[in-house]
Design an enzyme around this catalytic site. Structure first.
Site, short mmCIF file in Angstrom:
data_model
loop_
_atom_site.label_atom_id
_atom_site.label_comp_id
_atom_site.label_asym_id
_atom_site.label_seq_id
_atom_site.Cartn_x
_atom_site.Cartn_y
_atom_site.Cartn_z
CB SER A 409 -0.94 -0.12 1.26
OG SER A 409 -0.32 -0.43 2.47
CG HIS A 430 -3.12 -0.61 -3.01
ND1 HIS A 430 -3.46 0.74 -2.87
CD2 HIS A 430 -3.29 -1.25 -1.83
CE1 HIS A 430 -3.46 0.74 -1.48
NE2 HIS A 430 -3.63 -0.13 -0.88
CD GLU A 442 -4.45 3.51 -5.50
OE1 GLU A 442 -4.67 4.70 -5.59
OE2 GLU A 442 -3.81 2.89 -4.64
CG ASN A 480 -3.66 4.35 1.11
OD1 ASN A 480 -4.77 4.54 1.46
ND2 ASN A 480 -2.81 3.08 1.14
P1 NAI Z 1 -1.44 -9.19 7.70
O1 NAI Z 1 -0.27 -9.03 8.70
O2 NAI Z 1 -2.70 -9.45 7.77
O3 NAI Z 1 -0.95 -10.45 6.77
C1 NAI Z 1 0.36 -10.63 6.42
C2 NAI Z 1 0.60 -12.38 6.18
O4 NAI Z 1 1.61 -12.40 5.60
C3 NAI Z 1 0.71 -12.86 7.56
O5 NAI Z 1 -0.20 -13.96 7.81
C4 NAI Z 1 2.22 -13.37 7.59
O6 NAI Z 1 2.32 -14.64 8.14
C5 NAI Z 1 2.36 -13.65 6.27
N1 NAI Z 1 3.80 -13.64 5.81
C6 NAI Z 1 4.93 -12.83 6.17
N2 NAI Z 1 5.95 -13.01 5.58
C7 NAI Z 1 5.60 -14.07 4.73
C8 NAI Z 1 6.30 -14.69 3.87
N3 NAI Z 1 7.93 -14.45 3.69
N4 NAI Z 1 5.73 -15.81 3.07
C9 NAI Z 1 4.58 -16.20 3.27
N5 NAI Z 1 3.54 -15.42 3.85
C10 NAI Z 1 4.36 -14.62 4.87
O7 NAI Z 1 -1.33 -8.25 6.96
P2 NAI Z 1 -2.29 -7.42 5.71
O8 NAI Z 1 -3.10 -6.29 6.57
O9 NAI Z 1 -2.97 -8.48 5.12
O10 NAI Z 1 -1.34 -6.84 4.61
C11 NAI Z 1 -0.58 -7.64 3.66
C12 NAI Z 1 -0.09 -6.44 2.66
O11 NAI Z 1 -1.49 -5.86 2.31
C13 NAI Z 1 0.86 -5.29 3.16
O12 NAI Z 1 1.71 -4.83 2.13
C14 NAI Z 1 -0.12 -4.15 3.51
O13 NAI Z 1 0.35 -2.82 3.26
C15 NAI Z 1 -1.10 -4.38 2.15
N6 NAI Z 1 -2.56 -3.71 2.30
C16 NAI Z 1 -3.15 -3.80 3.56
C17 NAI Z 1 -4.31 -3.22 3.50
C18 NAI Z 1 -5.27 -3.46 4.87
O14 NAI Z 1 -6.12 -2.55 5.12
N7 NAI Z 1 -4.73 -4.27 5.69
C19 NAI Z 1 -4.89 -2.69 2.40
C20 NAI Z 1 -4.38 -2.71 1.15
C21 NAI Z 1 -2.97 -3.28 1.11
#
Ligand code: NAI
Length: 667
Positions: A409, A430, A442, A480
């Site tokens: 993001s 995104h 996006e 954002n």
């Molecule tokens: P989250 O913390 O809920 O999930 C991330 C997951 O990735 C975790 O389950 C973790 O164990 C896993 N992970 C970490 N390293 C890994 C690897 N090397 N291989 C496989 N799995 C791995 O985070 P979330 O909120 O889902 O965010 C994920 C991405 O999405 C980030 O880049 C965030 O900026 C982006 N994003 C988040 C939004 C939100 O509202 N939460 C909105 C739009 C984008």
């Protein structure tokens, strides 16, 4: 009969088959209306012809009026109403053979026929309300006469289509064709020859519907806040009950014109075209249909789970990856619960849920997941080295030609692409949370992202039923990045004297789905905190910067997930409750900033919050991060809960003189 469908008019015994043909969706513009009238006149003049069947070419009856003619003065003739007036006065019965999309003006034409035969696959609806309009060619008068005021209200106010079977149940169509549509329609038409006509306009509605209309008015949005078209549509449907057809029809026409001239409709129509423009490639071309069959989603957290669902919903087989089985198990539970709630609400069937769940495989092996798929979407932690590590490995694992996407993001997509030997195949996708629900996508174009990759990303968006907007690579991309100064200003307002719920109320009253503080509590304050800490380290903030959010995070108040953020929450509840502890934090911030707290009006809140957002949007345009003002508006309406009836922040700013842009042509 097969031949009949490739001709404007064909004769089958005493039944004339008139085909409306204007690829791709038989939009009813002046040229098509004129040629259809021509064919109808030929059929009417031929004494041998006893009845007429009206059918659409291209597998669809008609997608509706040609929106490009809306608001054009003088009104292009012949108009849809001219066609319907002709049909109404025809001596010979007319049967509509309905399949595919039969929308808006298309449905109004069908309703002006004597009899309607529908294919099972037909989709019949009045989408006008979504453009701030109402069905303006008799639809509000004929529909309630055929299906009753309650069902007409539901269809016209929701704008959602019904299928052929449902339409038959409602009485909107008379028959669902068991076999060939045209053959059935011709058979029916034959039986109507020399019989009196059965026009919807001749029906009188009996009964007392006072409660029905009172409830509809109470449930509609207020007129001044996006509900103008709904209220006018209710008025029209009430007229259908109370007045003779001709009077109701004339009043419908007046109200349609009133709406066409309203800011709300202009904003929504503007958005309709902005959305279509945004889905095109920078060179203006339209992307090809996507054929992604398999995908890997890396990271099974909040976003990964939702993205996997979005893929599975579109029929794509997904490999969902995380670092251990427990996390995958948890993701599976969350996905299953989300589908389950959809089934309970009737949004999908149990069978559909089972099929979708079965499309999502889980694994801890990146090799297994990503070696032979069409598309990879990375959604791991928002940390550059974690993402780079994943992309380095993907570069080794993924077959050449795999579309490699990151859901970052804020991070630099070029820096992510740079660790691979194929930066041309890397793009940002995104998604917005919840990714299976939110429509915006996006598409972030890196410096080296190829045109081909961009085209494929746009196609993927279409396949996933998302609304795409292409953004350049910068911190926060379009949405954002514009949000940052908005949130900063909202926090400054707290420091100057407002409370979180005063700000949220003013912003909601303006029409946003949520205020800034409730939004931050929902998204999690820690997310922004982590990003700010990174930014503070990269380039220390200059000038005054508000510290309320940082203080709340230091107190462990991360929003809904900790039952405390800008508000407090009862366990298990999402209802924000103002919290004295937060007010203390705010008052301390005011003292430390040397600010004397004062009363701040809702108008000031709105202007103060949105002016910086609009200014950032202008900077984004000037830098070429967004291609068109409309792209920014699409981002805000579909990703940030901006009220569609205000057309998006840039269009709104223009409408109040906050932004003067000679390049945008108002509709
Ligand atoms: P989250 O913390 O809920 O999930 C991330 C997951 O990735 C975790 O389950 C973790 O164990 C896993 N992970 C970490 N390293 C890994 C690897 N090397 N291989 C496989 N799995 C791995 O985070 P979330 O909120 O889902 O965010 C994920 C991405 O999405 C980030 O880049 C965030 O900026 C982006 N994003 C988040 C939004 C939100 O509202 N939460 C909105 C739009 C984008």
């Amino acid at each position: 009969l097969l031949e009949a469908r490739s001709m404007p008019i064909a004769l089958h015994d005493r039944v004339a088959v008139v085909t409306i043909d204007n690829p791709p969706v038989n939009a009813l513009g002046p040229a098509l209306i004129s040629s259809t009238l021509g064919s109808l006149n030929v059929a009417a003049a031929d004494p041998f012809v006893g009845a007429i069947v009206l059918i659409g070419a291209n597998g669809t009856f008609s997608g509706g009026a040609d929106m490009k003619t809306f608001g054009v003065i003088p009104r292009p003739r012949p108009s849809l109403r001219d066609l319907i007036v002709w049909m109404e006065s025809s001596q010979k019965p007319i049967v509509a053979a309905i399949e595919g999309n039969t929308m808006g003006g298309g449905l109004e034409v069908a309703l002006a026929c004597d009899y309607r035969v529908a294919a099972r696959n037909a989709r019949l609806g009045f989408p006008e309300i979504k453009r701030g309009l109402l069905p303006g060619a008799g639809g509000t008068q004929r529909a309630p006469r055929l299906i009753g005021p309650q069902a007409a209200l539901e269809m016209i106010l929701s704008g959602d289509p019904v299928d052929g079977a449902r339409a038959a149940k409602l009485g909107l169509v008379d028959l669902v064709a068991a076999g060939d549509l045209l053959e059935t329609a011709v058979t029916v038409a034959d039986t109507l020859i020399d019989k009196p006509r059965t026009r919807a306009s001749a029906i009188t509605i009996h009964g007392d519907f006072f409660e029905t209309f009172a409830t509809a008015r109470a449930e509609a949005a207020p007129q001044a806040r996006g509900g103008l078209a709904q209220h006018r549509a209710i008025d029209c449907i009430e007229d259908a009950v109370a007045l003779p057809f001709a009077q109701g029809d004339a009043r419908e026409m007046d109200r349609f014109v009133e709406l066409l001239n309203s800011e709300q409709a202009k904003a929504r129509i503007y958005l309709f075209f902005a959305e279509r423009a945004a889905a095109k490639l920078p060179d203006g071309s339209v992307s090809r249909p996507s054929s992604v069959k398999t995908a890997a989603v890396i990271g099974s957290g909040t976003m990964g789970g939702g993205i996997a669902m979005a893929c599975a919903n579109a029929g794509i087989d997904v490999n969902l990856v995380d670092v251990d089985d427990e996390l995958l198990q948890r993701a599976r539970g969350a996905i299953s619960a989300s589908y389950g709630s959809g089934v309970r609400k009737g949004k999908l069937t149990q069978t559909e849920m089972d099929e979708r769940l079965a499309r999502i495989a889980r694994t801890t092996s990146l090799e297994e997941a990503a070696s032979s798929v069409d598309l990879v979407i990375e959604a791991v932690f928002e940390e550059m080295d974690v993402k780079q590590d994943v992309f380095r490995r993907l570069d080794r694992i993924a077959a050449s030609g795999t579309l490699l996407a990151s859901n970052t993001s804020t991070l630099d997509i070029d820096a992510i692409a740079a660790v691979t030997a194929r930066p041309q195949d890397v793009v940002g996708l995104h998604f917005f949370s919840p990714a299976n629900v939110m429509q915006l996508l996006e598409i972030v174009r890196g410096t080296k992202t190829s045109q081909e990759t961009l085209a494929r990303a746009l196609s993927v968006a279409k396949q996933l039923k998302k609304i795409p907007v292409i953004a350049g690579n910068c911190d926060g991309f379009i949405g954002n990045r514009m949000l940052a100064p908005y949130l900063r200003e909202a926090e400054l307002l707290l420091e100057e004297g407002a409370t979180p719920h005063q700000v949220d109320d003013a912003i909601r009253e303006f029409g946003m789905a949520m205020g800034p503080f409730a939004t931050m509590d929902l998204a999690g304050l820690d997310v922004g905190w982590r990003i700010r800490k990174r930014r503070y380290a990269e380039r220390p903030p200059t000038g005054h910067h508000p510290k309320i959010a940082d203080t709340l995070c230091e107190m462990g108040r991360f929003g809904q997930k900790t039952n405390a953020g800008y508000y407090r929450y009862e366990p298990g509840s999402r209802i924000p409750i103002p919290d004295l502890a937060v007010e203390e934090v705010i008052e301390r911030a005011s003292r430390e900033a040397g600010t004397k707290r004062r009363t701040i009006t809702p108008d000031e809140i709105v202007m103060r919050c949105f002016a910086p957002l609009v200014r950032e949007g202008e900077a984004i345009l000037a830098e070429g991060i967004a291609q068109r003002p409309g792209d920014i508006d699409v981002v805000y309406v579909y990703g940030y809960g901006w009220p569609a009836w205000r057309g998006g922040p840039l269009r709104w700013a223009e409408s109040i003189g906050l932004r003067i842009n000679p390049d945008t042509v108002p509709v």
